[in-house]
Design an enzyme around this catalytic site. Structure first.
Site, PDB file in Angstrom:
ATOM      1  N   ILE A 121     -11.324 -44.147  16.500  1.00 53.65           N
ATOM      2  CA  ILE A 121     -11.209 -43.276  15.341  1.00 53.65           C
ATOM      3  C   ILE A 121     -11.799 -41.926  15.731  1.00 53.65           C
ATOM      4  O   ILE A 121     -12.592 -41.823  16.658  1.00 53.65           O
ATOM      5  CB  ILE A 121     -11.907 -43.857  14.082  1.00 53.65           C
ATOM      6  CG1 ILE A 121     -13.377 -44.195  14.361  1.00 53.65           C
ATOM      7  CG2 ILE A 121     -11.176 -45.071  13.573  1.00 53.65           C
ATOM      8  CD1 ILE A 121     -14.116 -44.742  13.132  1.00 53.65           C
ATOM      9  N   ASP A 122     -11.401 -40.889  15.016  1.00 48.26           N
ATOM     10  CA  ASP A 122     -11.800 -39.531  15.382  1.00 48.26           C
ATOM     11  C   ASP A 122     -13.303 -39.313  15.247  1.00 48.26           C
ATOM     12  O   ASP A 122     -13.986 -40.025  14.501  1.00 48.26           O
ATOM     13  CB  ASP A 122     -11.071 -38.510  14.502  1.00 48.26           C
ATOM     14  CG  ASP A 122      -9.565 -38.584  14.669  1.00 48.26           C
ATOM     15  OD1 ASP A 122      -9.112 -38.941  15.770  1.00 48.26           O
ATOM     16  OD2 ASP A 122      -8.855 -38.295  13.687  1.00 48.26           O
ATOM     17  N   LYS A 123     -13.768 -38.296  15.925  1.00 48.54           N
ATOM     18  CA  LYS A 123     -15.194 -37.945  15.921  1.00 48.54           C
ATOM     19  C   LYS A 123     -15.757 -37.851  14.498  1.00 48.54           C
ATOM     20  O   LYS A 123     -16.799 -38.436  14.201  1.00 48.54           O
ATOM     21  CB  LYS A 123     -15.399 -36.612  16.640  1.00 48.54           C
ATOM     22  CG  LYS A 123     -16.812 -36.057  16.543  1.00 48.54           C
ATOM     23  CD  LYS A 123     -16.910 -34.658  17.118  1.00 48.54           C
ATOM     24  CE  LYS A 123     -18.298 -34.067  16.896  1.00 48.54           C
ATOM     25  NZ  LYS A 123     -18.389 -32.668  17.377  1.00 48.54           N
ATOM     26  N   THR A 167     -14.474 -38.945  11.698  1.00 47.12           N
ATOM     27  CA  THR A 167     -14.100 -40.041  10.807  1.00 47.12           C
ATOM     28  C   THR A 167     -15.148 -41.138  10.963  1.00 47.12           C
ATOM     29  O   THR A 167     -15.566 -41.437  12.077  1.00 47.12           O
ATOM     30  CB  THR A 167     -12.708 -40.593  11.169  1.00 47.12           C
ATOM     31  OG1 THR A 167     -11.738 -39.554  11.017  1.00 47.12           O
ATOM     32  CG2 THR A 167     -12.332 -41.766  10.267  1.00 47.12           C
ATOM     33  N   ARG A 202      -4.311 -38.017   9.064  1.00 50.47           N
ATOM     34  CA  ARG A 202      -4.548 -36.580   8.888  1.00 50.47           C
ATOM     35  C   ARG A 202      -3.234 -35.799   8.979  1.00 50.47           C
ATOM     36  O   ARG A 202      -2.952 -34.922   8.154  1.00 50.47           O
ATOM     37  CB  ARG A 202      -5.554 -36.091   9.921  1.00 50.47           C
ATOM     38  CG  ARG A 202      -6.893 -36.800   9.830  1.00 50.47           C
ATOM     39  CD  ARG A 202      -7.779 -36.528  11.032  1.00 50.47           C
ATOM     40  NE  ARG A 202      -8.204 -35.135  11.079  1.00 50.47           N
ATOM     41  CZ  ARG A 202      -8.852 -34.603  12.106  1.00 50.47           C
ATOM     42  NH1 ARG A 202      -9.107 -35.343  13.180  1.00 50.47           N
ATOM     43  NH2 ARG A 202      -9.216 -33.342  12.074  1.00 50.47           N
TER      44      ARG A 202
END
Length: 343
Positions: free
Chosen positions: A153-155, A157, A255
């Site tokens: 998962i993104d930084k 998130t 996103r």
């Protein structure tokens, strides 16, 4: 794709040689901006100096910074300093471990933590912490530098990640992700008012001008198929809390999908959600939104639940975690605002 050229060992200690081939969908873009998006661990000055020194060539010819990169251009660049060490070093970083056994562990990742070492983030990552916690994480072909990871998962998130502790678990879990049999749900706060439920799909691929963000295309040549199902949970007038269920798991999927239908995530800077997109022009409202941004200083996205078959027992496991403090405070502030407006 970036490839390191074969060079003599003594030269290798002093320089980094890179070769990049522009995608067929590449929009015209200045070479200096193009390289800033594509070359890791660099700066604008470093790129500019390389161009001025004649160390950047396009199709084997030196170019100026104003040169516009075109589809299929072959770019080579020589930079001082060797490539980064790709070994992952253990770091004693606290982890919020929800579950652990001999085969896997479930981590509730905090917002702000990068999952694996990469572009300008070679320490302080989840993988650095995991390597300290588990001495021997599995590495499969194509997964170098990302031991134990079968998804990410993104930084900015927050939420749940499953980590494989051995090769069998990694292979078994990866197959479930490939088959889309993993259950993953996210909570997201988005700008605007949506229908009660919906599905967003399309081919997701890199933005032609900025490789750091993703776009949704109709052309299968430009990306990978992606599907997100969403359900509205609560409405706050100018923003809406939704639950997203992933059918596929592409980079920045939620996103990019929400931006593509005109409802970017609240405070998502990369996708335009960091501006006031809905609401009044009154100064009081603008200050209210700025206060919400301050409480929730990242995209409002949280991986709230995760379900899969255990690689050994074959039992279906389900995990769920509430939103973290920053997300909770942001929601409470919007709830209070909505109540005030309707009272």
């Amino acid at each position: 794709m970036v490839d390191h050229l074969e060079i003599e060992q003594e030269e290798k200690e002093l320089f980094e040689h890179l070769r990049i081939v522009a995608d067929k969908g590449q929009a015209l873009l200045r070479i200096d901006k193009f390289l800033m998006n594509r070359v890791e661990n660099t700066s604008r000055n470093r790129i500019q100096n390389a161009i001025d020194a004649g160390s950047v060539k396009v199709n084997e010819k030196e170019v100026k910074a104003s040169y516009k990169v075109k589809p299929f251009d072959r770019i080579t660049i020589v930079l001082p300093d060797p490539p980064r060490d790709t070994e992952v070093y253990p770091e004693n970083i606290p982890l919020d471990i929800i579950y652990e056994d001999d085969d896997l562990l479930i981590v509730n990742k905090q917002a702000g933590m990068v999952v694996h070492p990469g572009f300008n983030n070679y320490s302080g990552t989840l993988v650095n912490a995991l390597t300290f916690h588990i001495q021997q994480l599995p590495i499969l072909p194509g997964n170098t530098g990302r031991p134990g990871l079968v998804h990410r998962i993104d930084k900015d998130t927050s939420g749940l990640l499953v980590i494989a502790k051995n090769e069998w678990a990694m292979t078994y879990l990866a197959k479930q992700f490939f088959d889309h049999s993993i259950s993953r749900k996210y909570l997201a706060l988005v700008w605007g008012d949506l229908s009660d439920a919906g599905t967003i799909s399309g081919y997701i691929g890199r933005n032609a001008k900025d490789r750091r963000i993703m776009d949704i295309y109709d052309d299968p040549e430009k990306g990978k198929w992606s599907v997100t199902h969403y359900t509205v949970l609560e409405r706050f007038g100018y923003v809406t809390l939704i639950e997203c269920q992933l059918e596929t798991g592409r980079t920045h999927q939620i996103r990019a999908h929400m931006k593509s239908i005109g409802h970017p995530l609240f405070n998502d800077e990369s996708y335009g959600g960091h501006k006031i997109l809905k609401g009044t022009q009154f100064a009081k409202y603008k200050q209210f939104v700025e206060n919400c941004f301050a409480l929730l200083p990242r995209q409002a996205l949280h991986a709230t639940s995760l379900g899969f078959k255990h690689p050994k027992t074959k039992e279906f496991l389900h995990f769920e975690v509430p939103v973290p403090e920053d997300f909770r405070l942001g929601l409470e502030k919007w709830k209070a605002y909505t109540t005030e407006q309707t009272s």
